[in-house]
Structures are given as structure tokens and as C-alpha cells.
Design a protein around this motif. Structure first.
Motif, PDB file in Angstrom:
ATOM      1  N   PRO A  11      35.352  -1.550  42.658  1.00 29.76           N
ATOM      2  CA  PRO A  11      35.222  -2.239  43.945  1.00 29.76           C
ATOM      3  C   PRO A  11      33.839  -2.051  44.563  1.00 29.76           C
ATOM      4  N   GLY A  12      33.589  -2.876  45.578  1.00 30.72           N
ATOM      5  CA  GLY A  12      32.399  -2.681  46.396  1.00 30.72           C
ATOM      6  C   GLY A  12      32.716  -1.668  47.484  1.00 30.72           C
ATOM      7  N   PHE A  13      32.063  -1.804  48.602  1.00 30.44           N
ATOM      8  CA  PHE A  13      32.300  -0.915  49.740  1.00 30.44           C
ATOM      9  C   PHE A  13      33.742  -1.068  50.196  1.00 30.44           C
ATOM     10  N   VAL A  14      34.459   0.052  50.278  1.00 30.10           N
ATOM     11  CA  VAL A  14      35.855   0.028  50.706  1.00 30.10           C
ATOM     12  C   VAL A  14      35.946   0.570  52.130  1.00 30.10           C
ATOM     13  N   ILE A  15      36.459  -0.238  53.024  1.00 25.39           N
ATOM     14  CA  ILE A  15      36.608   0.160  54.422  1.00 25.39           C
ATOM     15  C   ILE A  15      37.875   1.006  54.534  1.00 25.39           C
ATOM     16  N   SER A  71      39.338   5.511  55.185  1.00 24.50           N
ATOM     17  CA  SER A  71      39.094   6.834  55.761  1.00 24.50           C
ATOM     18  C   SER A  71      37.858   7.505  55.162  1.00 24.50           C
ATOM     19  N   MET A  72      37.565   7.255  53.876  1.00 29.62           N
ATOM     20  CA  MET A  72      36.411   7.879  53.248  1.00 29.62           C
ATOM     21  C   MET A  72      35.095   7.371  53.831  1.00 29.62           C
ATOM     22  N   THR A  73      35.090   6.125  54.298  1.00 27.60           N
ATOM     23  CA  THR A  73      33.851   5.518  54.810  1.00 27.60           C
ATOM     24  C   THR A  73      33.897   5.315  56.321  1.00 27.60           C
ATOM     25  N   GLU A  74      34.809   5.985  56.984  1.00 30.58           N
ATOM     26  CA  GLU A  74      34.953   5.830  58.432  1.00 30.58           C
ATOM     27  C   GLU A  74      33.633   6.132  59.142  1.00 30.58           C
ATOM     28  N   GLY A  75      33.244   5.257  60.061  1.00 33.08           N
ATOM     29  CA  GLY A  75      32.014   5.434  60.808  1.00 33.08           C
ATOM     30  C   GLY A  75      30.801   4.806  60.155  1.00 33.08           C
ATOM     31  N   MET A  76      30.928   4.325  58.928  1.00 31.92           N
ATOM     32  CA  MET A  76      29.821   3.697  58.221  1.00 31.92           C
ATOM     33  C   MET A  76      29.883   2.181  58.402  1.00 31.92           C
ATOM     34  N   SER A  77      28.718   1.536  58.400  1.00 31.98           N
ATOM     35  CA  SER A  77      28.668   0.084  58.526  1.00 31.98           C
ATOM     36  C   SER A  77      29.070  -0.560  57.198  1.00 31.98           C
ATOM     37  N   PRO A  78      30.013  -1.484  57.207  1.00 32.05           N
ATOM     38  CA  PRO A  78      30.434  -2.139  55.964  1.00 32.05           C
ATOM     39  C   PRO A  78      29.278  -2.872  55.293  1.00 32.05           C
ATOM     40  N   ALA A  79      29.292  -2.879  53.974  1.00 29.79           N
ATOM     41  CA  ALA A  79      28.285  -3.588  53.190  1.00 29.79           C
ATOM     42  C   ALA A  79      28.790  -4.997  52.889  1.00 29.79           C
ATOM     43  N   PRO A  80      27.911  -5.878  52.369  1.00 32.30           N
ATOM     44  CA  PRO A  80      28.377  -7.209  51.976  1.00 32.30           C
ATOM     45  C   PRO A  80      29.513  -7.114  50.958  1.00 32.30           C
ATOM     46  N   VAL A 108      35.709  -4.566  51.043  1.00 34.07           N
ATOM     47  CA  VAL A 108      37.142  -4.789  50.885  1.00 34.07           C
ATOM     48  C   VAL A 108      37.898  -3.647  51.552  1.00 34.07           C
ATOM     49  N   ARG A 109      39.182  -3.828  51.675  1.00 31.13           N
ATOM     50  CA  ARG A 109      40.048  -2.788  52.218  1.00 31.13           C
ATOM     51  C   ARG A 109      40.949  -2.238  51.111  1.00 31.13           C
ATOM     52  N   PRO A 110      41.519  -1.058  51.311  1.00 37.45           N
ATOM     53  CA  PRO A 110      42.354  -0.464  50.261  1.00 37.45           C
ATOM     54  C   PRO A 110      43.433  -1.396  49.726  1.00 37.45           C
ATOM     55  N   ASP A 137      43.319  -4.616  49.511  1.00 35.01           N
ATOM     56  CA  ASP A 137      42.682  -5.609  48.657  1.00 35.01           C
ATOM     57  C   ASP A 137      42.495  -5.054  47.245  1.00 35.01           C
ATOM     58  N   VAL A 138      42.060  -3.811  47.162  1.00 37.68           N
ATOM     59  CA  VAL A 138      41.839  -3.169  45.862  1.00 37.68           C
ATOM     60  C   VAL A 138      43.163  -3.051  45.117  1.00 37.68           C
ATOM     61  N   ALA A 139      44.195  -2.579  45.813  1.00 36.20           N
ATOM     62  CA  ALA A 139      45.506  -2.402  45.184  1.00 36.20           C
ATOM     63  C   ALA A 139      46.045  -3.726  44.662  1.00 36.20           C
ATOM     64  N   GLU A 140      45.943  -4.774  45.457  1.00 33.03           N
ATOM     65  CA  GLU A 140      46.474  -6.075  45.042  1.00 33.03           C
ATOM     66  C   GLU A 140      45.701  -6.642  43.862  1.00 33.03           C
ATOM     67  N   ALA A 141      44.384  -6.435  43.838  1.00 40.16           N
ATOM     68  CA  ALA A 141      43.573  -6.925  42.727  1.00 40.16           C
ATOM     69  C   ALA A 141      43.971  -6.242  41.423  1.00 40.16           C
ATOM     70  N   ILE A 142      44.273  -4.953  41.495  1.00 40.15           N
ATOM     71  CA  ILE A 142      44.693  -4.213  40.300  1.00 40.15           C
ATOM     72  C   ILE A 142      46.038  -4.723  39.812  1.00 40.15           C
TER      73      ILE A 142
END
Length: 233
Positions: free
Chosen positions: A170-174, A176-185, A188-190, A192-197
């Protein structure tokens, strides 16, 4: 037959289990078993302690999971840390901690699973961060680069067997691990990753999430280094 989730407090692992667990026997492994959320609609669930950096315990963890719930047919290797890049640049112990959790412990557990499981599927997690290391997160990125290479080789080893390896990239995952960081282009959200798998089950291999991230990755390869070294996380 059972599902083993290693890193049972992870956002992506929890979401993936939510999609796969109904009617299944589930074993949830994490450093703090008491913090593991209850899986939805699982036939049965068991919690066990798992410390990723205790490499000598990995085979025992898998054996305990099989003792509790029967042969593992789906293993989700979802543990990991992002770490602090700034701290890692001057604190060698922290740099090694990131490398141990995100690379060494991963290949240890993947090796145990590939050796133990007879059939089914293993799901591992790479990242766009490993595609080309950036100044802003090169310690974490280097572990994902190494893990990705290991998984590609492991996938070739397992080709033609009854055990499948899925490598989520995946790309940048929004979360708990990235909390407080600005999302990248193409963030995705967790879920989204689960459904793609889940959508790719039956077709093992590498999964770009989202799919169009592969186009961005191709561009990343050709950006000149004087420009690349100033790229953000």
C-alpha cells in the motif's frame, strides 16, 4: 483449520480479520493480549502473547496457535512499527529496533510459517516506502525494501505449491501508526487495504493498493536524485 493474526492490535490486521473471520477459528497474537479487540462472528477465538523481537519464540508461537485452533490455513503477518526517523539518525539502538521488528522478525516468522503450513495463504505487508528510500524515512523504507525482496523470492519458492503468498504494497495508510502526519497522495485507510487483499484472494502475488499507485511508483524510479532527496515522507 484456523486464522492466525500476528500483530492483532494493528489497524489493517483487525480490518482484514473482520472480513475473513466469520465462521472461522481465530488465534490473535500480540505483545499485549489484553488489548486485542474481540473478532466479529468468529467461531472461536484465542489470545496469545507474541513478542516480535523474541525470534527464538516464533516457532513456539505458531505451534501454540495450532494447538489451540488446529492447522493454520491463513496467516496474517501484520506486526510492525514506523519508528522515529529523526531519533534513528543518532540513536543506533532505535535504528536497530526498527530493523529488527520490520525486517528481521518478519523474515523469521515468514520462514517459520512457510515451513509449518501445508496449504492455505500467508499475507505479508510491504509498502511504497520500500520502493525507493527517501531521506525523510529511509530507516523504515530500507526495512520494507528488504522485506519486499525477501517476499518476492519466497513467492517464487512457493509457486506451484498449495501455499500462497500475498504481498500487500500500500501507499500511505491513514491510521493509528501515522496519526498526526499529513496524508500523502493516493493515501488509503486500513479498510481499503483489507478489501483490496480480499478481492485478490485466489491470485497470489503483489498487490498495489490502490492499483494506480503502481503508476506513481514507476515515476518515482526516474526522479533525479537531487530532486528526490528533498521529497517528503
Amino acid at each position: 483449520m484456523s486464522i492466525l493474526l500476528l500483530g492483532a492490535t494493528s489497524d489493517i490486521g483487525t480490518q482484514l480479520l473482520d472480513l475473513l473471520a466469520p465462521g472461522e477459528d481465530v488465534v490473535l497474537a500480540a505483545r499485549n493480549p489484553e488489548a486485542i479487540p474481540e473478532p466479529k462472528r468468529a467461531r472461536s477465538s484465542h489470545r496469545i502473547a507474541f513478542e516480535a523481537t523474541d525470534l527464538a519464540s516464533h516457532r513456539q508461537v505458531v505451534e501454540e496457535a495450532e494447538r489451540l485452533a488446529g492447522p493454520i490455513t491463513t496467516a496474517i503477518v501484520a506486526f510492525g512499527i514506523l519508528g522515529d526517523q529523526t531519533r534513528a539518525e543518532s540513536d543506533e539502538a532505535h535504528a536497530v529496533e526498527i530493523a529488527t521488528v520490520d525486517y528481521t522478525a518478519q523474515i523469521s516468522m515468514l520462514t517459520v510459517l512457510a515451513d509449518t503450513m501445508i496449504s492455505g495463504r500467508i499475507i505479508a505487508f510491504s509498502s511504497i516506502a520500500g520502493w525507493r528510500a527517501r531521506r525523510a524515512n529511509y530507516v523504515y523504507g530500507s526495512t520494507k525494501a528488504g522485506l519486499d525482496a525477501f517476499c518476492q523470492g519466497l513467492a517464487d519458492r512457493l509457486h506451484g505449491s498449495e501455499l500462497e503468498l500475498y504481498i500487500a504494497r500500500p501507499g500511505f495508510v491513514i491510521g493509528s501508526m501515522t496519526e498526526g502526519m499529513s496524508p500523502a497522495p493516493l493515501s488509503v485507510r486500513p479498510r481499503d487495504v483489507a478489501e483490496a487483499i480480499v478481492d485478490r484472494l485466489g491470485k497470489p502475488g503483489t498487490i498495489w493498493i490502490p492499483r494506480r499507485l503502481a503508476v506513481l511508483a514507476a515515476v518515482m524510479r526516474v526522479v533525479p536524485r537531487p530532486i528526490w532527496r528533498h521529497m517528503p515522507r
